[in-house]
Enzyme design. Structure first.
Site, PDB file in Angstrom:
ATOM      1  N   GLY A 159       6.558  46.174   1.034  1.00 52.04           N
ATOM      2  CA  GLY A 159       5.385  47.044   1.032  1.00 52.04           C
ATOM      3  C   GLY A 159       4.422  46.783  -0.102  1.00 52.04           C
ATOM      4  O   GLY A 159       3.857  47.715  -0.672  1.00 52.04           O
ATOM      5  N   ASN A 187       6.064  42.859   4.622  1.00 50.93           N
ATOM      6  CA  ASN A 187       4.784  43.557   4.446  1.00 50.93           C
ATOM      7  C   ASN A 187       3.895  43.283   5.650  1.00 50.93           C
ATOM      8  O   ASN A 187       3.925  42.184   6.217  1.00 50.93           O
ATOM      9  CB  ASN A 187       4.084  43.075   3.172  1.00 50.93           C
ATOM     10  CG  ASN A 187       2.848  43.896   2.848  1.00 50.93           C
ATOM     11  OD1 ASN A 187       2.977  45.028   2.385  1.00 50.93           O
ATOM     12  ND2 ASN A 187       1.661  43.368   3.092  1.00 50.93           N
ATOM     13  N   CYS A 194      -0.354  62.448 -25.359  1.00 46.28           N
ATOM     14  CA  CYS A 194      -1.622  62.388 -26.081  1.00 46.28           C
ATOM     15  C   CYS A 194      -1.719  61.037 -26.785  1.00 46.28           C
ATOM     16  O   CYS A 194      -0.767  60.249 -26.796  1.00 46.28           O
ATOM     17  CB  CYS A 194      -1.741  63.536 -27.085  1.00 46.28           C
ATOM     18  SG  CYS A 194      -0.766  63.307 -28.594  1.00 46.28           S
ATOM     19  N   ASN A 221       5.100  51.777  -7.861  1.00 46.05           N
ATOM     20  CA  ASN A 221       4.648  53.128  -7.538  1.00 46.05           C
ATOM     21  C   ASN A 221       4.924  54.089  -8.690  1.00 46.05           C
ATOM     22  O   ASN A 221       5.921  53.948  -9.408  1.00 46.05           O
ATOM     23  CB  ASN A 221       5.334  53.623  -6.264  1.00 46.05           C
ATOM     24  CG  ASN A 221       5.040  52.718  -5.076  1.00 46.05           C
ATOM     25  OD1 ASN A 221       4.036  52.011  -5.066  1.00 46.05           O
ATOM     26  ND2 ASN A 221       5.908  52.714  -4.094  1.00 46.05           N
ATOM     27  N   VAL A 222       4.071  55.088  -8.826  1.00 45.25           N
ATOM     28  CA  VAL A 222       4.194  56.056  -9.913  1.00 45.25           C
ATOM     29  C   VAL A 222       4.561  57.432  -9.393  1.00 45.25           C
ATOM     30  O   VAL A 222       4.482  58.423 -10.118  1.00 45.25           O
ATOM     31  CB  VAL A 222       2.875  56.127 -10.722  1.00 45.25           C
ATOM     32  CG1 VAL A 222       2.569  54.783 -11.368  1.00 45.25           C
ATOM     33  CG2 VAL A 222       1.693  56.580  -9.858  1.00 45.25           C
ATOM     34  N   ASP A 223       4.988  57.502  -8.123  1.00 45.35           N
ATOM     35  CA  ASP A 223       5.218  58.796  -7.472  1.00 45.35           C
ATOM     36  C   ASP A 223       6.626  59.349  -7.653  1.00 45.35           C
ATOM     37  O   ASP A 223       6.891  60.508  -7.332  1.00 45.35           O
ATOM     38  CB  ASP A 223       4.894  58.709  -5.977  1.00 45.35           C
ATOM     39  CG  ASP A 223       5.587  57.541  -5.278  1.00 45.35           C
ATOM     40  OD1 ASP A 223       6.770  57.266  -5.593  1.00 45.35           O
ATOM     41  OD2 ASP A 223       4.953  56.892  -4.415  1.00 45.35           O
ATOM     42  N   HIS A 278       4.744  50.356 -13.507  1.00 48.33           N
ATOM     43  CA  HIS A 278       3.439  50.908 -13.879  1.00 48.33           C
ATOM     44  C   HIS A 278       3.525  52.334 -14.400  1.00 48.33           C
ATOM     45  O   HIS A 278       2.508  53.026 -14.469  1.00 48.33           O
ATOM     46  CB  HIS A 278       2.485  50.835 -12.687  1.00 48.33           C
ATOM     47  CG  HIS A 278       2.187  49.432 -12.255  1.00 48.33           C
ATOM     48  ND1 HIS A 278       1.770  49.110 -10.985  1.00 48.33           N
ATOM     49  CD2 HIS A 278       2.252  48.254 -12.936  1.00 48.33           C
ATOM     50  CE1 HIS A 278       1.585  47.804 -10.893  1.00 48.33           C
ATOM     51  NE2 HIS A 278       1.875  47.271 -12.072  1.00 48.33           N
ATOM     52  N   CYS A 315      -0.574  68.422 -31.696  1.00 48.53           N
ATOM     53  CA  CYS A 315      -1.579  67.913 -32.634  1.00 48.53           C
ATOM     54  C   CYS A 315      -2.281  69.063 -33.344  1.00 48.53           C
ATOM     55  O   CYS A 315      -2.568  68.990 -34.544  1.00 48.53           O
ATOM     56  CB  CYS A 315      -2.607  67.052 -31.891  1.00 48.53           C
ATOM     57  SG  CYS A 315      -1.990  65.432 -31.373  1.00 48.53           S
TER      58      CYS A 315
END
Length: 353
Positions: A270, A296, A164, A130-132, A156, A227
């Site tokens: 999960g 799960n 950038c 998860n990226v939360d 992830h 930049c």
């Protein structure tokens, strides 16, 4: 170049049968017995965050909840051509609208229960797809940033940082303010959504579904200010998460393998393991003869594999009782743990209840 969205092989879904029912009591006893020896590595997926209001990609039948899901792939996002810029306009408009619900989400009862096991070192290392950032929020009162980095691996990446194409990194809230300033009409639209309580369908990566006919070509993606100072014009901005078609950094991959090697057993929670980055960790654990337990609801990519014990019951129904069974009197003796087991929301997305 042909890149597809990771999924569970159709043969697994079509051959899925109802898992033998298990009572809540039996599930708690079995999971607690598995975790009690300690030195557990845990891998979590999108299903863990559903009770925080963040929709999973796949439902209980193992198929995408949004059948029209069309993510932007890595090579499209970083394409330096005008076509790539158009992809970035689409991505950032949708992510701009979808970020706030993910940023404002709160840890649920499963996050806090796992946090209690992490805090007491039953779970030595946690690897999340998860990226939360919700695992971090659940421990933010008791662990500092260095401890979190050492004990939680974001396989992830994270939605809360932006960089950038030349590597300059910014906090997502700062970049969100830049997007608001560059797109006042969409800022007004988002304010209206928040004022009325409306919320477009949001995927776990913060990408939202917008109605047909939305014009993306007027959305302004600001240039990287560092930049610009360095006399470079660069609007190729990307969140620090892994896109479909993008490789995980070697250091992250190596660390994930090492954490599987150093654990005594693997607990999967999960996750359907549709993405290969997580599935290969399971494969690695099985090759090393590690005991594996999967919690799960619905089909997973691991279902046909020998050596994987699966319990199919809602995490929210059992996980706090599992922690109490594992820790026993320590729950009341340690105020931090007791508080964690009394914390957490249960607010799944209405459509998926």
């Amino acid at each position: 170049m042909r890149i597809s969205v990771p999924t569970i092989p159709p043969a697994i879904i079509s051959s899925a049968t109802s898992t033998k029912t298990i009572s809540k009591t039996a599930a708690v006893e079995r999971i607690a017995a598995f975790l009690a020896p300690g030195n557990v590595a845990t891998v979590t997926g999108a299903g863990v965050s559903v009770d925080s209001g963040i929709r999973a990609y796949r439902g209980s039948k193992g198929i995408y909840l949004n059948p029209n899901y069309k993510p932007i792939f890595y090579h499209e996002l970083v394409d330096p051509s005008d076509k790539g810029f158009a992809f970035r306009q689409r991505y950032w408009l949708r992510s701009y609208l979808g970020y706030a619900p993910v940023r404002n989400a709160q840890p649920n009862t499963t996050h806090y229960a796992l946090a209690a096991l992490q805090y007491t070192k039953v779970i030595e290392k946690l690897i999340t797809q998860n990226v939360d950032g919700l695992h971090h929020k659940a421990l933010s009162d008791v662990w500092d940033a260095a401890t979190m980095r050492a004990r939680i691996l974001e396989l992830h990446g994270s939605l809360h940082k932006v960089h950038c194409s030349r590597g300059h990194v910014y906090e997502r809230d700062v970049f969100q303010d830049w997007l608001s300033a560059a797109n006042p009409q969409w800022k007004a639209y988002m304010d209206d959504l928040e004022a009325t309580g409306r919320r477009p369908r949001t995927n776990p990566d913060g990408d939202v579904v917008l109605e047909e006919g939305v014009r993306y070509d007027t959305f302004q993606v600001p240039e990287c200010p560092t930049c610009v100072i360095e006399n470079q014009h660069n609007s190729t901005m990307k969140p620090e998460l892994i896109f479909f078609g993008e490789s995980i950094k070697p250091a992250v991959k190596d660390r994930s393998y090492l954490e599987i090697e150093e654990c005594d057993r693997l607990f999967l929670v999960g996750t359907t393991l549709a993405t290969y980055s997580a599935f290969r960790l399971l494969r690695h654990a099985l090759e090393l003869k590690k005991p594996v337990l999967l919690l799960n609801v619905g089909p997973t990519r691991a279902d046909p594999l020998p050596g994987v014990e699966k319990i199919e019951i809602s995490t929210r129904e059992v996980i706090r009782d599992v922690v109490r069974a594992v820790l026993g009197s320590r729950v009341k003796e340690e105020p931090v743990v007791d508080k964690m087991l009394q914390s957490g929301i249960i607010k799944p997305p209405p459509e998926d209840v």
